[in-house]
Design a protein around this motif. Structure first.
Motif: not given
Length: 192
Positions: A9-25, A66-76
């Motif tokens: 579940x943490x991996x799913x949350x981290x996906x959103x945190x990863x996305x947030x920082x990726x789009x920050x300047x 596997x769903x958490x993995x897909x969310x992380x990879x597909x989000x990237x």
């Protein structure tokens, strides 16, 4: 809920945190996005190892890991499409394969049949991770160069060409792994 499931579940949350920082300047935001993605990717290895070592494998884990993995990879990959680093058709092929195979596996699991991951599928996942890390590395390198030195348009073309070649190889492996998976499990799938 056991520790491996919490890590999932943490991996799913981290996906959103990863996305947030990726789009920050800025450089530090990009570095943080790379570090968060790395931590999330490593957490996948750790939660699987922990679940097997301590006999903590659960139905929830079998479903959500596997769903958490897909969310992380597909989000990237979705982020890279938006950043115009990869072509949308590449993302569509990758997401189509992932949805099809994951849906079949979950449907089979619901019917009491396990469609195990294949060696080719594991190579596909590894190639996707390599491409994601390469693209994140490119993003961080570009930010470093822009901040401390200079960025040459030639380097941009060179890196984008490299990313394109890596993505074509990954898309081909993704397609091959999907077709191979369907072919190897055709008898089981026909009975579902």
């Amino acid at each position: 809920m056991n520790i491996p499931n919490r890590i999932t579940l943490l991996r799913i949350v981290l996906t959103f945190v990863f996305m947030f920082f990726l789009f920050c300047q800025g450089l530090w935001a990009k570095v943080l996005s790379l570090l968060i993605f790395t931590f999330a990717a490593l957490s996948d290895l750790y939660d699987g190892w922990l679940a097997n070592k301590r006999n903590m494998v659960t139905d929830f884990g079998k479903l959500m890991d596997p769903i958490a993995d897909k969310i992380l990879v597909l989000a990237a990959f979705a982020a890279f499409v938006q950043m115009q680093l990869i072509d949308a058709w590449m993302f569509v092929i990758i997401i189509s394969r992932e949805i099809l195979i994951t849906s079949l596996r979950l449907f089979a699991l619901n019917k009491g049949k396990v469609l195990a991951a294949t060696k080719v599928g594991k190579h596909k996942t590894a190639s996707q991770m390599v491409v994601i890390f390469a693209i994140l590395g490119f993003i961080v390198l570009k930010e470093v160069m822009l901040r401390f030195f200079t960025w040459n348009p030639y380097w941009e073309r060179l890196f984008r060409s490299g990313i394109y070649i890596l993505m074509v190889l990954t898309v081909c492996l993704t397609l091959y792994s999907g077709v191979s998976y369907l072919w190897n499990n055709r008898k089981v799938i026909a009975k579902i």
